[in-house]
Design a protein around this motif. Structure first.
Motif, PDB file in Angstrom:
ATOM      1  N   ALA A  31    -105.510  15.617 -97.482  1.00 36.65           N
ATOM      2  CA  ALA A  31    -105.420  16.838 -97.015  1.00 36.65           C
ATOM      3  C   ALA A  31    -104.271  17.560 -97.116  1.00 36.65           C
ATOM      4  O   ALA A  31    -103.206  17.113 -97.171  1.00 36.65           O
ATOM      5  N   PHE A  32    -104.294  18.850 -97.327  1.00 34.96           N
ATOM      6  CA  PHE A  32    -103.118  19.800 -97.422  1.00 34.96           C
ATOM      7  C   PHE A  32    -103.348  21.154 -96.853  1.00 34.96           C
ATOM      8  O   PHE A  32    -104.572  21.429 -96.695  1.00 34.96           O
ATOM      9  N   THR A  33    -102.139  21.669 -96.496  1.00 35.71           N
ATOM     10  CA  THR A  33    -102.181  22.867 -95.970  1.00 35.71           C
ATOM     11  C   THR A  33    -101.523  24.217 -96.401  1.00 35.71           C
ATOM     12  O   THR A  33    -100.510  23.762 -97.236  1.00 35.71           O
ATOM     13  N   THR A  34    -102.095  25.206 -96.617  1.00 35.19           N
ATOM     14  CA  THR A  34    -101.485  26.372 -97.251  1.00 35.19           C
ATOM     15  C   THR A  34    -101.162  27.550 -96.192  1.00 35.19           C
ATOM     16  O   THR A  34    -102.139  27.842 -95.539  1.00 35.19           O
ATOM     17  N   LEU A  35    -100.076  27.668 -96.175  1.00 41.46           N
ATOM     18  CA  LEU A  35     -99.425  28.991 -95.115  1.00 41.46           C
ATOM     19  C   LEU A  35     -98.909  30.165 -96.046  1.00 41.46           C
ATOM     20  O   LEU A  35     -98.182  29.931 -96.839  1.00 41.46           O
ATOM     21  N   ASN A  36     -99.763  31.136 -95.618  1.00 41.89           N
ATOM     22  CA  ASN A  36     -99.154  32.521 -96.769  1.00 41.89           C
ATOM     23  C   ASN A  36     -99.152  33.601 -95.396  1.00 41.89           C
ATOM     24  O   ASN A  36    -100.052  34.099 -94.792  1.00 41.89           O
ATOM     25  N   THR A  37     -97.780  33.979 -95.253  1.00 39.20           N
ATOM     26  CA  THR A  37     -97.433  35.054 -94.225  1.00 39.20           C
ATOM     27  C   THR A  37     -96.923  36.152 -95.225  1.00 39.20           C
ATOM     28  O   THR A  37     -95.903  36.193 -95.887  1.00 39.20           O
ATOM     29  N   THR A  38     -97.529  37.425 -94.861  1.00 38.01           N
ATOM     30  CA  THR A  38     -97.228  38.547 -95.870  1.00 38.01           C
ATOM     31  C   THR A  38     -96.905  39.744 -94.838  1.00 38.01           C
ATOM     32  O   THR A  38     -97.611  40.164 -93.960  1.00 38.01           O
ATOM     33  N   PHE A  39     -95.928  40.432 -95.356  1.00 34.58           N
ATOM     34  CA  PHE A  39     -95.654  41.796 -94.708  1.00 34.58           C
ATOM     35  C   PHE A  39     -95.507  42.768 -95.605  1.00 34.58           C
ATOM     36  O   PHE A  39     -94.901  42.809 -96.748  1.00 34.58           O
ATOM     37  N   THR A  40     -96.163  43.688 -95.229  1.00 34.83           N
ATOM     38  CA  THR A  40     -96.442  45.196 -96.191  1.00 34.83           C
ATOM     39  C   THR A  40     -96.091  46.220 -95.536  1.00 34.83           C
ATOM     40  O   THR A  40     -96.630  46.545 -94.515  1.00 34.83           O
ATOM     41  N   ASP A  41     -95.243  46.898 -96.153  1.00 33.39           N
ATOM     42  CA  ASP A  41     -94.567  48.233 -95.544  1.00 33.39           C
ATOM     43  C   ASP A  41     -95.019  49.330 -96.621  1.00 33.39           C
ATOM     44  O   ASP A  41     -94.837  49.292 -97.862  1.00 33.39           O
ATOM     45  N   ARG A  42     -95.419  50.624 -96.176  1.00 29.69           N
ATOM     46  CA  ARG A  42     -95.836  51.507 -96.974  1.00 29.69           C
ATOM     47  C   ARG A  42     -95.448  52.818 -96.179  1.00 29.69           C
ATOM     48  O   ARG A  42     -95.572  52.927 -95.061  1.00 29.69           O
ATOM     49  N   SER A  43     -94.787  53.901 -97.151  1.00 34.24           N
ATOM     50  CA  SER A  43     -94.382  55.099 -96.434  1.00 34.24           C
ATOM     51  C   SER A  43     -94.443  56.059 -97.598  1.00 34.24           C
ATOM     52  O   SER A  43     -94.468  55.901 -98.634  1.00 34.24           O
ATOM     53  N   ASN A  44     -94.852  57.447 -96.845  1.00 34.80           N
ATOM     54  CA  ASN A  44     -95.014  58.544 -97.895  1.00 34.80           C
ATOM     55  C   ASN A  44     -94.565  59.748 -97.140  1.00 34.80           C
ATOM     56  O   ASN A  44     -94.692  59.987 -95.914  1.00 34.80           O
ATOM     57  N   PHE A  45     -93.842  60.528 -97.957  1.00 32.43           N
ATOM     58  CA  PHE A  45     -93.079  61.695 -97.541  1.00 32.43           C
ATOM     59  C   PHE A  45     -93.417  62.895 -98.407  1.00 32.43           C
ATOM     60  O   PHE A  45     -92.827  62.774 -99.698  1.00 32.43           O
ATOM     61  N   LEU A  46     -93.821  64.055 -97.991  1.00 28.21           N
ATOM     62  CA  LEU A  46     -94.214  64.966 -98.864  1.00 28.21           C
ATOM     63  C   LEU A  46     -93.590  66.463 -98.274  1.00 28.21           C
ATOM     64  O   LEU A  46     -93.650  66.928 -96.990  1.00 28.21           O
ATOM     65  N   PHE A  64     -93.207  51.159-101.647  1.00 28.21           N
ATOM     66  CA  PHE A  64     -94.212  50.121-101.058  1.00 28.21           C
ATOM     67  C   PHE A  64     -93.318  48.749-101.114  1.00 28.21           C
ATOM     68  O   PHE A  64     -92.619  48.490-101.983  1.00 28.21           O
ATOM     69  N   SER A  65     -93.668  48.017-100.229  1.00 31.03           N
ATOM     70  CA  SER A  65     -92.848  46.765 -99.990  1.00 31.03           C
ATOM     71  C   SER A  65     -93.720  45.887 -99.627  1.00 31.03           C
ATOM     72  O   SER A  65     -94.521  46.014 -98.660  1.00 31.03           O
ATOM     73  N   ASN A  66     -93.741  44.559-100.361  1.00 31.16           N
ATOM     74  CA  ASN A  66     -94.870  43.715-100.068  1.00 31.16           C
ATOM     75  C   ASN A  66     -94.092  41.947-100.232  1.00 31.16           C
ATOM     76  O   ASN A  66     -93.612  41.901-101.595  1.00 31.16           O
ATOM     77  N   VAL A  67     -93.770  41.384 -99.079  1.00 36.22           N
ATOM     78  CA  VAL A  67     -92.968  40.246 -99.356  1.00 36.22           C
ATOM     79  C   VAL A  67     -94.263  39.349 -98.822  1.00 36.22           C
ATOM     80  O   VAL A  67     -94.601  39.274 -97.526  1.00 36.22           O
ATOM     81  N   SER A  68     -94.275  38.179 -99.662  1.00 36.53           N
ATOM     82  CA  SER A  68     -95.199  36.983 -99.271  1.00 36.53           C
ATOM     83  C   SER A  68     -94.411  35.604 -99.197  1.00 36.53           C
ATOM     84  O   SER A  68     -93.747  35.609-100.108  1.00 36.53           O
ATOM     85  N   TYR A  69     -94.656  34.913 -98.084  1.00 38.00           N
ATOM     86  CA  TYR A  69     -94.034  33.393 -98.143  1.00 38.00           C
ATOM     87  C   TYR A  69     -95.229  32.726 -98.099  1.00 38.00           C
ATOM     88  O   TYR A  69     -96.131  32.538 -97.227  1.00 38.00           O
ATOM     89  N   LEU A  70     -95.116  31.559 -99.067  1.00 36.50           N
ATOM     90  CA  LEU A  70     -96.093  30.634 -99.327  1.00 36.50           C
ATOM     91  C   LEU A  70     -95.364  29.389 -99.224  1.00 36.50           C
ATOM     92  O   LEU A  70     -94.349  29.014 -99.755  1.00 36.50           O
ATOM     93  N   ASN A  71     -96.187  28.527 -98.235  1.00 30.78           N
ATOM     94  CA  ASN A  71     -95.719  27.159 -97.916  1.00 30.78           C
ATOM     95  C   ASN A  71     -96.783  26.231 -98.178  1.00 30.78           C
ATOM     96  O   ASN A  71     -97.872  26.548 -97.582  1.00 30.78           O
ATOM     97  N   ILE A  72     -96.810  25.187 -99.144  1.00 33.37           N
ATOM     98  CA  ILE A  72     -97.960  24.182 -99.361  1.00 33.37           C
ATOM     99  C   ILE A  72     -97.403  22.777 -99.132  1.00 33.37           C
ATOM    100  O   ILE A  72     -96.422  22.393 -99.538  1.00 33.37           O
TER     101      ILE A  72
END
Length: 289
Positions: free
Chosen positions: A111-126, A154-162
């Motif tokens: 058996a194995f485990t996959t952990l995926n933690t993702t942080f997403t930040d978006r911003s817009n200025f007009l 746009f910022s997307n950071v994913s931490y993957l641990n298997i």
């Protein structure tokens, strides 16, 4: 299981004030939400049977705003300014446990485990500045000017641990970091001149500049993987102008126009030029209805 409470919250506020030659307006809204998803998947791959169970809590929030002002300088002239934008944050933490059996599910291989933690930040200025002057409102004789600046981040950071579900088993750790700022500049002017009740001339111009920087870093452990990392810079400039003539001839409405558009595009990957274009196009048109 997860002890955190799940909820949804979305208050908002709208305001408008007008006095004399001024009109002020604005709005703000806030969004906060939490949710979760559960997935159970069983599948056969060759002689083996895989049973996967996944649980993913998700948390997101956003701030949205819009405010501006209109100034009626004269009965014929109006100047306006508008600011709008948003910021959004999202966090998800997926945990998937996969058990591996023989095809008859009588023997477990591991058996194995996959952990995926993702942080997403978006911003817009007009920001928009607009100007309108009606020389003769009853004849549609007018001049319009618009200037826009838009910024997206746009910022997307994913931490993957298997890792295998056995004590002391090695872990596979990786990080994918995507940063993508976008800047847009647009300016346009339009002029309408009714020569008489049957003949009208419309002309104008528009220019836009775009800069998009897509930076992707993929790390295995603490080492950057150059084969899965990239930095792509895209720049674009479009300049356009048009003139349109419309004439009423008895029962017919006759229109003729010409639009010219110049496009300049540049693309670089890791500092190396991969895209370089500069061309001019003409778009004539005519109709009689």
């Amino acid at each position: 299981s997860d002890a955190r409470a799940y909820h949804r919250l979305s208050p908002s506020l709208n305001l408008n004030y007008r006095k004399g030659r001024w009109n002020l307006f604005g709005s703000y809204s806030y969004y906060d939400r939490s949710s979760f998803s559960i997935i159970n998947v069983d599948r056969y791959i060759g002689p083996e049977f895989y049973s996967q169970t996944g649980y993913t809590p998700d948390f997101s929030s956003s701030h949205n705003y819009r405010f501006g002002a209109d100034f009626f300088a004269t009965e014929k002239t109006t100047v306006g300014v508008l600011f709008s934008g948003f910021t959004r944050e999202n966090e998800s933490s997926a945990r998937n446990v996969t058990e591996v059996f023989d095809r008859d599910q009588t023997q477990q291989f591991g058996a194995f485990t996959t952990l995926n933690t993702t942080f997403t930040d978006r911003s817009n200025f007009l920001v928009n500045i607009n100007f309108k002057h009606e020389f003769q409102p009853w004849t549609d004789h007018s001049l319009n000017l618009d200037l826009d600046y838009t910024q997206y981040d746009f910022s997307n950071v994913s931490y993957l641990n298997i890792f295998q579900n056995t004590p002391g088993s090695p872990e596979s750790r990786s990080v994918q970091d995507v940063q993508q700022p976008i800047n847009l500049y647009v300016g346009k002017i339009d002029y309408t001149l009714p020569v008489d009740s049957t003949f009208k001339i419309e002309t104008g111009a528009k220019s836009s500049f775009a800069r998009i920087d897509n930076d992707l870093d993929f790390l295995r452990g603490a080492e950057l993987d150059p084969n899965l990392s990239n930095d792509f810079l895209y720049e674009e400039n479009i300049n356009a102008g048009y003139v349109n003539l419309s004439k009423k001839l008895g029962p017919l409405d006759v229109n003729a126009g010409l639009r010219a558009e110049q496009t300049v595009v540049s693309g670089k990957t890791m500092g190396q030029q991969v895209l370089d274009r500069n061309y001019l196009q003409w778009f004539p048109s005519a109709s009689a209805l």
